[in-house]
Write an enzyme that holds these catalytic residues in place. Structure first.
Site, short mmCIF file in Angstrom:
data_model
loop_
_atom_site.label_atom_id
_atom_site.label_comp_id
_atom_site.label_asym_id
_atom_site.label_seq_id
_atom_site.Cartn_x
_atom_site.Cartn_y
_atom_site.Cartn_z
N ASP A 15 0.87 -1.17 0.00
CA ASP A 15 0.00 0.00 0.00
C ASP A 15 0.91 1.23 0.00
O ASP A 15 2.13 1.12 0.22
CB ASP A 15 -0.89 -0.04 1.24
CG ASP A 15 -1.70 1.22 1.42
OD1 ASP A 15 -2.40 1.61 0.46
OD2 ASP A 15 -1.61 1.83 2.50
N ASP A 17 -0.26 5.10 1.03
CA ASP A 17 -0.53 6.09 2.08
C ASP A 17 -0.57 5.43 3.45
O ASP A 17 -1.35 4.51 3.69
CB ASP A 17 -1.86 6.80 1.80
CG ASP A 17 -1.82 7.58 0.50
OD1 ASP A 17 -1.01 8.52 0.40
OD2 ASP A 17 -2.59 7.23 -0.42
#
Length: 230
Positions: A15, A17
């Site tokens: 991922d 953020d």
């Protein structure tokens, strides 16, 4: 021994953020600003709990909590306003401790990795320079798949980009939405605390290891079966 199948090399799907860059709270403030533009006043903690979801699901969940109804045009405008508000804050976003070093170390050991983010390319690609990555670094963004997290599409696409079986990949994320999508993709989940979720939440959603941040994960790569470049 030669008759047994060879163990597949590990691969990682990250991922973005809250996992590689410290941007969760900038996204929260950007969403709050965008919502305020439509006269919707929502507590920041409620927004934070939804960061990492598909933007469409994110808006649907928030509308359910507020009891408001928006047209599709308003929802689309809301997502554009969020992107614009985030871009105004991007100068304050920094890589999380050890993020660039972790990716560089994996590359040096010949371990394949890719970034798979619910963000659109417009905002997500701003992170490449922060992480010292080239423009052609392996990245799958929301624009490239039908559905974002908690659907598994992003991680399935990331595995396809690396030409690995999702079952042989490990997903690294900071939110319950990452880990739910990882389970649906058939991948092992690794949780990071750097996005604001607690260890217990991440473990309940399927994280088999939880680290403080990328630097902590880098120090413990042996726990994940990552060996030297042999």
């Amino acid at each position: 021994m030669d008759d047994f199948p060879e163990t597949p090399a590990p691969a990682f799907l990250f991922d973005l953020d809250g996992t590689l860059i410290d941007s969760v709270y900038q996204h929260v403030i950007a969403w709050r600003q965008a919502l305020s533009g439509l006269g919707i006043d929502l507590s920041v903690w409620r927004i934070h709990r939804r960061i990492g979801m598909s933007g469409g699901l994110f808006v649907s969940a928030l509308l359910r909590e507020t009891g408001l109804k928006l047209t599709q045009e308003q929802i689309d405008a809301l997502q554009i306003s969020h992107a614009e508000a985030y871009e105004q804050q991007v100068d304050s976003v920094r890589p999380l401790p050890g993020a660039a070093e972790l990716l560089a170390e994996l590359s040096s050991r010949g371990v394949p990795w890719a970034i798979a983010t619910s963000g659109y390319a417009r905002t997500a690609r701003l992170a490449l320079g922060m992480l010292g990555l080239p423009d052609d670094a392996p990245m799958v963004t929301r624009d490239l798949v039908r559905r974002a997290k908690p659907d598994p599409d992003l991680f399935l696409a990331g595995a396809a980009l690396l030409r690995v079986d999702p079952a042989h990949a490990m997903v690294v994320g900071d939110s319950i939405w990452d880990l739910l999508a990882a389970r649906r993709a058939g991948s092992l989940g690794i949780g990071l605390l750097s996005g604001g979720y607690g260890r217990d939440e991440l473990e309940r959603t399927g994280a088999f290891r939880v680290y403080a941040d990328p630097a902590d994960m880098l120090d413990r790569l042996d726990e994940l079966g990552v060996r030297g470049g042999e």
